[in-house]
Design a protein around this motif. Structure first.
Motif, PDB file in Angstrom:
ATOM      1  N   GLU A 139       0.832  -1.204   0.000  1.00 51.19           N
ATOM      2  CA  GLU A 139       0.000   0.000   0.000  1.00 51.19           C
ATOM      3  C   GLU A 139       0.867   1.256   0.000  1.00 51.19           C
ATOM      4  O   GLU A 139       0.545   2.236  -0.686  1.00 51.19           O
ATOM      5  CB  GLU A 139      -0.923   0.003   1.221  1.00 51.19           C
ATOM      6  CG  GLU A 139      -1.861   1.195   1.233  1.00 51.19           C
ATOM      7  CD  GLU A 139      -2.744   1.240   2.469  1.00 51.19           C
ATOM      8  OE1 GLU A 139      -3.820   1.854   2.396  1.00 51.19           O
ATOM      9  OE2 GLU A 139      -2.350   0.678   3.518  1.00 51.19           O
ATOM     10  N   HIS A 140       1.961   1.223   0.732  1.00 51.59           N
ATOM     11  CA  HIS A 140       2.864   2.368   0.769  1.00 51.59           C
ATOM     12  C   HIS A 140       3.378   2.699  -0.626  1.00 51.59           C
ATOM     13  O   HIS A 140       3.447   3.869  -1.024  1.00 51.59           O
ATOM     14  CB  HIS A 140       4.039   2.080   1.708  1.00 51.59           C
ATOM     15  CG  HIS A 140       5.097   3.142   1.693  1.00 51.59           C
ATOM     16  ND1 HIS A 140       6.213   3.071   0.879  1.00 51.59           N
ATOM     17  CD2 HIS A 140       5.211   4.320   2.366  1.00 51.59           C
ATOM     18  CE1 HIS A 140       6.958   4.135   1.069  1.00 51.59           C
ATOM     19  NE2 HIS A 140       6.383   4.908   1.950  1.00 51.59           N
ATOM     20  N   SER A 141       3.756   1.666  -1.376  1.00 50.18           N
ATOM     21  CA  SER A 141       4.272   1.888  -2.734  1.00 50.18           C
ATOM     22  C   SER A 141       3.225   2.556  -3.619  1.00 50.18           C
ATOM     23  O   SER A 141       3.536   3.474  -4.398  1.00 50.18           O
ATOM     24  CB  SER A 141       4.719   0.559  -3.354  1.00 50.18           C
ATOM     25  OG  SER A 141       5.781  -0.004  -2.619  1.00 50.18           O
ATOM     26  N   LEU A 142       1.970   2.108  -3.520  1.00 51.56           N
ATOM     27  CA  LEU A 142       0.902   2.690  -4.329  1.00 51.56           C
ATOM     28  C   LEU A 142       0.655   4.148  -3.958  1.00 51.56           C
ATOM     29  O   LEU A 142       0.548   5.018  -4.830  1.00 51.56           O
ATOM     30  CB  LEU A 142      -0.381   1.884  -4.135  1.00 51.56           C
ATOM     31  CG  LEU A 142      -0.401   0.456  -4.706  1.00 51.56           C
ATOM     32  CD1 LEU A 142      -1.672  -0.272  -4.265  1.00 51.56           C
ATOM     33  CD2 LEU A 142      -0.305   0.481  -6.226  1.00 51.56           C
ATOM     34  N   LEU A 143       0.575   4.418  -2.660  1.00 50.09           N
ATOM     35  CA  LEU A 143       0.323   5.789  -2.212  1.00 50.09           C
ATOM     36  C   LEU A 143       1.472   6.714  -2.575  1.00 50.09           C
ATOM     37  O   LEU A 143       1.266   7.837  -3.047  1.00 50.09           O
ATOM     38  CB  LEU A 143       0.088   5.805  -0.700  1.00 50.09           C
ATOM     39  CG  LEU A 143      -1.183   5.135  -0.183  1.00 50.09           C
ATOM     40  CD1 LEU A 143      -1.164   5.060   1.347  1.00 50.09           C
ATOM     41  CD2 LEU A 143      -2.423   5.887  -0.653  1.00 50.09           C
ATOM     42  N   ARG A 144       2.692   6.240  -2.355  1.00 49.29           N
ATOM     43  CA  ARG A 144       3.859   7.079  -2.631  1.00 49.29           C
ATOM     44  C   ARG A 144       3.971   7.390  -4.124  1.00 49.29           C
ATOM     45  O   ARG A 144       4.343   8.502  -4.505  1.00 49.29           O
ATOM     46  CB  ARG A 144       5.126   6.382  -2.124  1.00 49.29           C
ATOM     47  CG  ARG A 144       6.367   7.277  -2.209  1.00 49.29           C
ATOM     48  CD  ARG A 144       7.598   6.588  -1.666  1.00 49.29           C
ATOM     49  NE  ARG A 144       8.760   7.436  -1.767  1.00 49.29           N
ATOM     50  CZ  ARG A 144       9.358   8.040  -0.752  1.00 49.29           C
ATOM     51  NH1 ARG A 144       8.872   7.903   0.461  1.00 49.29           N
ATOM     52  NH2 ARG A 144      10.424   8.797  -0.946  1.00 49.29           N
ATOM     53  N   ARG A 145       3.652   6.393  -4.961  1.00 50.22           N
ATOM     54  CA  ARG A 145       3.739   6.605  -6.401  1.00 50.22           C
ATOM     55  C   ARG A 145       2.814   7.730  -6.840  1.00 50.22           C
ATOM     56  O   ARG A 145       3.174   8.566  -7.677  1.00 50.22           O
ATOM     57  CB  ARG A 145       3.392   5.309  -7.133  1.00 50.22           C
ATOM     58  CG  ARG A 145       3.698   5.340  -8.637  1.00 50.22           C
ATOM     59  CD  ARG A 145       3.383   4.008  -9.292  1.00 50.22           C
ATOM     60  NE  ARG A 145       4.085   2.926  -8.628  1.00 50.22           N
ATOM     61  CZ  ARG A 145       3.497   1.882  -8.062  1.00 50.22           C
ATOM     62  NH1 ARG A 145       2.174   1.787  -8.071  1.00 50.22           N
ATOM     63  NH2 ARG A 145       4.195   0.931  -7.501  1.00 50.22           N
ATOM     64  N   GLN A 146       1.613   7.772  -6.279  1.00 49.19           N
ATOM     65  CA  GLN A 146       0.672   8.818  -6.666  1.00 49.19           C
ATOM     66  C   GLN A 146       1.021  10.170  -6.065  1.00 49.19           C
ATOM     67  O   GLN A 146       0.917  11.200  -6.725  1.00 49.19           O
ATOM     68  CB  GLN A 146      -0.734   8.410  -6.249  1.00 49.19           C
ATOM     69  CG  GLN A 146      -1.303   7.246  -7.040  1.00 49.19           C
ATOM     70  CD  GLN A 146      -1.192   7.464  -8.541  1.00 49.19           C
ATOM     71  OE1 GLN A 146      -0.587   6.659  -9.250  1.00 49.19           O
ATOM     72  NE2 GLN A 146      -1.758   8.543  -9.038  1.00 49.19           N
ATOM     73  N   LEU A 147       1.471  10.169  -4.817  1.00 48.11           N
ATOM     74  CA  LEU A 147       1.838  11.438  -4.180  1.00 48.11           C
ATOM     75  C   LEU A 147       3.105  12.032  -4.776  1.00 48.11           C
ATOM     76  O   LEU A 147       3.310  13.248  -4.725  1.00 48.11           O
ATOM     77  CB  LEU A 147       2.020  11.227  -2.674  1.00 48.11           C
ATOM     78  CG  LEU A 147       0.742  11.079  -1.859  1.00 48.11           C
ATOM     79  CD1 LEU A 147       1.067  10.671  -0.426  1.00 48.11           C
ATOM     80  CD2 LEU A 147      -0.065  12.378  -1.863  1.00 48.11           C
ATOM     81  N   SER A 148       3.963  11.190  -5.316  1.00 47.50           N
ATOM     82  CA  SER A 148       5.249  11.677  -5.835  1.00 47.50           C
ATOM     83  C   SER A 148       5.067  12.679  -6.965  1.00 47.50           C
ATOM     84  O   SER A 148       5.926  13.537  -7.188  1.00 47.50           O
ATOM     85  CB  SER A 148       6.100  10.496  -6.324  1.00 47.50           C
ATOM     86  OG  SER A 148       5.487   9.843  -7.422  1.00 47.50           O
TER      87      SER A 148
END
Length: 512
Positions: A139-148
């Motif tokens: 989940e962290h990877s998905l959220l970080r990818r979008q926030l980046s």
């Protein structure tokens, strides 16, 4: 009629029986405590690690000092006494070694399990959805990818007019309220107002109008209470009371947190109703909300995190840098010379152009060392099967962390650690032995702070514009500003009163 009563001859027997049961209960409790204490000191897998005896037996002292805001300083004392690895709870180790940053937080080698976020430090209630700060790896990877997307170089260039407009307004308000340098201004407020207005626009599509009104929004005052409340719940969490905390939260016993989140939801809903794409931080999550199956509550929790991390920490660092510069006039003079010789007008000072100010960067880095906005721990949990930290095995599920304030002031890694010396970041031979990698204010590895570049750019821009426009002098009542400060999740800061005198020729230029 039958009467039931104690015969006077039976009373001593009854009382004696009650006393015996009470004595037996006390004895059993004493035996249990003695047994647990013996196990945790002499038989526990962490028995070889040093630490104060009471702390190795129970988490109560740790929780007490966390609630009083003194734990970061207690931890520094423990490292000075016991060394780089200290046991401060039955199942918790703290480290004060640059290598620990790599061993605990960095990317793991192929096949090696990572140190996951420890739930005691992040999950205060089962009723609060996870966010990018405490979600699992996937989940962290998905959220970080979008926030980046919101923190990319492209977005920063698009965001520059937004940020610049608020810094312009800050400078204008300082001119209007400084009274030519005759009346001190509380810079804690002005920095807070600026960073909250900026993050309000970048995160929610509209500011809080703090600079425009020159006054606190009730929400901003609430955030301080929310942080203090969260620290108390975190302390209770360390006592193993998380199930009870979830119940307390459902009963409405986290009122400040609930009130804060209600305001976040309202502000976020207002942002989503704009119906247009903006170069802001939250856009990536909103656009992919359905694809990522992110409910509104999870979106709200992430928005809250962006608000807190993108405002309070930046304002805290600017306060610290200002105080450190004003109590070290030679450093302030050097920075003033760099800024005023690099630019001829305010218009030349931009998010991009401030990147050439090398002494400015050194000042900010040294301020991050001396006054880290996140002064406490970043807790992790040893993976299944255990792992090695600074050359020694740590059993699985052990809580591990590096504490920022203690490692930033360890004389083993820094020459004259209590001295404010930006030169240590500029290859000054006097500080050639310093371990610059001991300081990691944005953490390291796959979960490092996604907003690092934006934070540096914003801090440089604000401080450069202030130094360019004003000569500053600390008010007498703020000369001991550091003294007695407590740190929970962030610092509890007193007023920072500063005389802001328009630099020679600047006031006339502004009027023109």
């Amino acid at each position: 009629m039958i009467s039931y009563h104690l015969n006077s001859d039976m009373a001593p027997l009854y009382l004696g029986s009650t006393s015996s049961m009470l004595l037996l209960g006390i004895s059993l409790v004493a035996v249990y405590i003695a047994g647990v204490s013996f196990y945790r000191i002499f038989l526990h897998p962490l028995r070889a690690y040093p630490g104060p005896v009471l702390w190795r037996i129970t988490s109560i002292p740790r929780s007490y000092y966390l609630m009083t805001g003194e734990l970061a300083f207690i931890v520094a004392e423990f490292h000075a006494k016991y060394g780089t690895a200290v046991r401060i709870a039955p199942d918790e180790l703290i480290y004060n070694d640059p290598q620990a940053w790599k061993d605990i937080y960095s990317h793991r080698t192929a096949g090696a399990a990572e140190f996951s976020k420890h739930e005691r430090g992040y999950n205060l209630s089962s009723h609060i959805p996870t966010s990018i700060i405490n979600s699992d790896r996937e989940e962290h990877s998905l959220l970080r990818r979008q926030l980046s997307h919101g923190f990319s170089d492209k977005s920063m260039r698009e965001q520059e007019p937004i940020i610049g407009a608020y810094v312009d307004l800050l400078i204008q308000r300082l001119y209007e309220n400084s009274k030519g340098g005759t009346a001190p201004l509380n810079m804690r407020e002005w920095y807070n107002w600026t960073t909250f207005d900026v993050i309000g626009d970048l995160g929610f599509g509209s500011s809080f109008d703090l600079l425009r009104e020159s006054a606190y929004h009730p929400w901003i005052l609430l955030i301080t209470s929310t942080i203090r409340e969260n620290a108390i719940f975190q302390a209770l969490n360390h006592l193993g009371l998380q199930p009870i905390l979830g119940l307390l939260h459902s009963w409405g016993l986290m009122p400040k947190n609930d009130e804060h989140m209600a305001l976040v939801r309202a502000k976020l809903k207002q942002r989503m109703e704009l119906g247009v794409e903006r170069p802001d931080i939250i856009e990536g999550l909103i656009r992919k909300q359905n694809d990522l199956h992110i409910g509104f509550e999870k979106l709200s929790v992430n928005a809250s995190l962006i608000l807190l991390a993108g405002s309070e920490t930046t304002a805290t660092l600017l306060c610290g840098a200002t105080f450190l510069l004003l109590t070290n006039p030679d450093k302030l003079a050097k920075l003033t010379e760099e800024v005023r010789s690099a630019f001829n007008s305010d218009d030349e000072i931009t998010l991009t152009s401030v990147g050439k100010l090398t002494y400015m960067l050194a000042v900010l880095n040294e301020s991050l060392r001396r006054y880290p906005p996140a002064a406490a721990e970043l807790p992790r949990k040893a993976p299944k099967g255990g792992a090695t930290v600074i050359g020694k095995f740590v059993p699985e599920d052990t809580a591990v962390a590096v504490w920022q304030w203690p490692i930033n002031h360890n004389p083993n890694w820094w020459k004259d650690p209590m001295t404010f010396a930006p030169e240590r970041w500029l290859d000054d031979p006097r500080y050639k032995g310093d371990r610059l990698d001991a300081m990691q204010p944005f953490s390291v590895g796959p979960r490092n702070c996604i907003g690092r570049n934006l934070a540096y750019a914003e801090m440089r821009l604000i401080l450069a514009r202030i130094v360019f426009n004003f000569d500053m002098r600390l008010a007498d009542d703020s000369r001991r500003w550091f003294d007695g400060q407590r740190v929970y999740i962030v610092w509890e800061k007193p007023m920072l009163n500063v005389y802001m005198t328009p630099a020679a020729g600047r006031e006339k230029a502004k009027a023109g």
